[in-house]
Structures are given as structure tokens and as C-alpha cells.
Design a protein around this motif. Structure first.
Motif, PDB file in Angstrom:
ATOM      1  N   ASP A  78      32.920  42.225  35.290  1.00 17.17           N
ATOM      2  CA  ASP A  78      32.714  43.567  35.430  1.00 17.17           C
ATOM      3  C   ASP A  78      34.404  44.166  35.500  1.00 17.17           C
ATOM      4  O   ASP A  78      35.146  43.321  36.464  1.00 17.17           O
ATOM      5  N   ASP A  79      34.907  44.803  34.908  1.00 17.31           N
ATOM      6  CA  ASP A  79      36.278  45.277  34.818  1.00 17.31           C
ATOM      7  C   ASP A  79      36.654  45.719  36.458  1.00 17.31           C
ATOM      8  O   ASP A  79      37.695  45.576  36.683  1.00 17.31           O
ATOM      9  N   SER A  80      35.834  46.146  37.266  1.00 16.59           N
ATOM     10  CA  SER A  80      36.139  46.674  38.539  1.00 16.59           C
ATOM     11  C   SER A  80      36.612  45.521  39.170  1.00 16.59           C
ATOM     12  O   SER A  80      37.269  45.802  40.360  1.00 16.59           O
ATOM     13  N   LEU A  81      36.416  44.178  39.005  1.00 15.41           N
ATOM     14  CA  LEU A  81      36.820  42.954  39.816  1.00 15.41           C
ATOM     15  C   LEU A  81      38.099  42.618  39.415  1.00 15.41           C
ATOM     16  O   LEU A  81      38.717  41.549  39.951  1.00 15.41           O
ATOM     17  N   LYS A  82      38.758  43.211  38.501  1.00 13.26           N
ATOM     18  CA  LYS A  82      40.323  42.663  37.902  1.00 13.26           C
ATOM     19  C   LYS A  82      41.208  43.154  39.151  1.00 13.26           C
ATOM     20  O   LYS A  82      40.975  43.946  39.997  1.00 13.26           O
ATOM     21  N   GLU A  83      42.316  42.185  38.997  1.00 11.73           N
ATOM     22  CA  GLU A  83      43.156  42.395  40.122  1.00 11.73           C
ATOM     23  C   GLU A  83      44.006  43.821  39.793  1.00 11.73           C
ATOM     24  O   GLU A  83      43.803  44.287  38.877  1.00 11.73           O
ATOM     25  N   MET A  84      44.748  44.370  40.791  1.00 10.68           N
ATOM     26  CA  MET A  84      45.415  45.771  40.597  1.00 10.68           C
ATOM     27  C   MET A  84      46.392  45.398  39.524  1.00 10.68           C
ATOM     28  O   MET A  84      46.956  44.598  39.030  1.00 10.68           O
ATOM     29  N   ASP A  85      46.477  46.669  38.623  1.00 11.10           N
ATOM     30  CA  ASP A  85      47.327  46.714  37.343  1.00 11.10           C
ATOM     31  C   ASP A  85      48.889  47.340  37.975  1.00 11.10           C
ATOM     32  O   ASP A  85      48.892  48.482  38.540  1.00 11.10           O
ATOM     33  N   PHE A  86      49.769  46.297  37.694  1.00  9.75           N
ATOM     34  CA  PHE A  86      50.883  46.296  38.112  1.00  9.75           C
ATOM     35  C   PHE A  86      52.057  46.993  36.896  1.00  9.75           C
ATOM     36  O   PHE A  86      52.990  47.034  37.021  1.00  9.75           O
ATOM     37  N   GLY A  87      51.346  47.597  35.814  1.00  8.66           N
ATOM     38  CA  GLY A  87      51.965  48.315  34.820  1.00  8.66           C
ATOM     39  C   GLY A  87      53.226  47.340  34.323  1.00  8.66           C
ATOM     40  O   GLY A  87      53.056  46.374  33.839  1.00  8.66           O
ATOM     41  N   THR A  88      54.328  48.198  34.265  1.00  7.97           N
ATOM     42  CA  THR A  88      55.389  47.421  33.607  1.00  7.97           C
ATOM     43  C   THR A  88      55.926  46.364  34.502  1.00  7.97           C
ATOM     44  O   THR A  88      56.948  45.532  33.945  1.00  7.97           O
ATOM     45  N   VAL A 146      33.702  35.654  41.669  1.00  9.42           N
ATOM     46  CA  VAL A 146      34.963  35.138  41.143  1.00  9.42           C
ATOM     47  C   VAL A 146      35.840  36.254  40.849  1.00  9.42           C
ATOM     48  O   VAL A 146      35.609  36.853  39.800  1.00  9.42           O
ATOM     49  N   THR A 147      37.047  36.162  41.829  1.00  9.11           N
ATOM     50  CA  THR A 147      37.696  37.325  41.753  1.00  9.11           C
ATOM     51  C   THR A 147      39.251  37.192  42.039  1.00  9.11           C
ATOM     52  O   THR A 147      39.572  36.054  41.979  1.00  9.11           O
ATOM     53  N   HIS A 148      39.975  38.081  42.603  1.00 11.70           N
ATOM     54  CA  HIS A 148      41.234  38.109  42.721  1.00 11.70           C
ATOM     55  C   HIS A 148      41.642  38.324  44.309  1.00 11.70           C
ATOM     56  O   HIS A 148      40.749  38.881  44.957  1.00 11.70           O
ATOM     57  N   ALA A 149      42.585  37.928  44.960  1.00 14.41           N
ATOM     58  CA  ALA A 149      42.898  37.840  46.167  1.00 14.41           C
ATOM     59  C   ALA A 149      42.974  39.510  46.805  1.00 14.41           C
ATOM     60  O   ALA A 149      42.602  39.809  47.642  1.00 14.41           O
TER      61      ALA A 149
END
Length: 196
Positions: A78-88, A146-149
Motif C-alpha cells: 500500500d502506497d500509504s505505508l511509504k516513508e515521507m517524501d522529502f522531495g528535492t 513492514v514499513t519505515h521508521a
């Protein structure tokens, strides 16, 4: 309801590099990491999962697939479980990012988006929306995620009624596990294990 949050194992990225939303490789084979996690979870007497849920990023999904094969259960991403997007800032060394931009982020921790990616507020909203939906599906318990901090800290803050900023200070190792349990009568959450 039992939910076991599992941080992905170590990645093949230099220390000090921002890699939040980026799809980076694991340092070791996912099967070996999954086998070690299964042994640790059994030692902690964590109930076997009915389902495995995962971030679609390789460092999580590959471990989730190996764990699912080990436990003989289904897994989904699920895309909702990705870590935060820090862009550039993605894949940049933290020390190479303009200090003024990092300070501006710190001064408006929840709303700032100097990097052009997600604000903390947007990230928290994404994860909490996913978690609210998960709580409605009792048949998924016990679930391993299984995901990110960052995702794990948002969920822990949510169930414990704490500000996310407070949970940022808690140590959370690579492959660290957080076991949460909800009482099905009172619907109160408790933390059984942190960073196990």
C-alpha cells in the motif's frame, strides 16, 4: 487486535543520506533478513500473522514477500505505508542540504515543505487515514506491517495519544519491531513492545 510494525532492514545507502521516499536496495538478502525476523518474533512470542502488509518500496516489499512465504500467508503493498517524501532532498547528504532550509523546516515542523515533497502534516494525515481504515478490519489481526521508521512513529503516536515530535526521539533500529495491541472490548491500545 494485534499489529506488529516491522522496520525494514539496513539499506545499501551511505550513512547520512536522506532516502525517505526513494526506492533503495537492502544491504543484505531479504530472505536472510526475513528468517532472522521470524526467529526474533517467535522468541518474543508474537502471534503468527494472518496477513502481511507492506510499503511497496523494495526495502520493505521484498522482506514482506519473504516473511509471507515463511508464514504461509498473503501479503499486499500500500502506497500509504511509504516513508515521507522529502522531495528535492531525496538521496542528498543531510550535511549538503542548505542549513537555512533545514532550520526553516524545524521552525515549522508540521507545515514546512521547503523540499517540495510532503509536509509532516500531510505525511501524518496519510498514515493516520490508512491506520483508521485498518482498525475497521478485525479479520486482519494479527497483522504484520513492514514499513519505515516514520510510519511506525506516526502509528505509535496515534495509538498512545502523543505528539509525533515526541516519538521522533525514541530509538528505532533497522529491523526493529513494535507490537501494538487493541482491547476488542474497550478499544484501548497498548504497546506490548517497542524496538524489540
Amino acid at each position: 487486535m494485534d499489529i506488529v510494525l516491522i522496520r525494514h532492514p539496513a539499506v545499501d545507502v551511505e550513512e547520512g543520506v536522506c532516502y525517505g521516499h526513494s526506492d533503495v536496495a537492502l544491504a543484505d538478502a531479504p530472505e536472510a533478513s526475513a528468517a532472522a525476523l521470524a526467529v526474533r518474533l517467535a522468541t518474543l512470542q508474537v502471534p503468527a500473522p494472518r496477513v502481511l502488509l507492506s510499503s511497496p518500496l523494495t526495502r520493505c516489499a521484498s522482506v514482506a514477500a519473504a516473511l509471507a512465504a515463511n508464514f504461509g500467508c498473503a501479503y499486499s503493498c500500500d502506497d500509504s505505508l511509504k516513508e515521507m517524501d522529502f522531495g528535492t532532498w531525496e538521496l542528498q547528504r543531510w550535511n549538503d542540504i542548505d542549513r537555512a532550509l533545514i532550520d526553516a523546516w524545524a521552525n515549522d515542523f508540521e507545515g514546512a515543505r521547503a523540499h517540495g515533497g510532503e509536509s509532516v502534516e500531510q505525511f501524518v494525515s496519510r498514515v493516520r487515514t490508512w491506520f483508521d481504515a485498518l482498525q475497521q478490519t478485525r479479520e486482519l489481526s494479527p497483522a504484520y506491517v513492514v514499513t519505515h521508521a516514520g510510519v511506525m512513529r506516526v502509528i505509535a503516536a496515534t495509538v498512545l495519544g502523543l505528539p509525533v515530535e515526541r516519538c521522533l526521539k525514541w530509538s528505532l533500529d533497522m529491523s526493529g519491531c513494535v507490537w501494538l495491541r487493541r482491547d476488542d472490548v474497550t478499544h484501548d491500545w497498548s504497546m506490548v513492545r517497542w524496538n524489540a
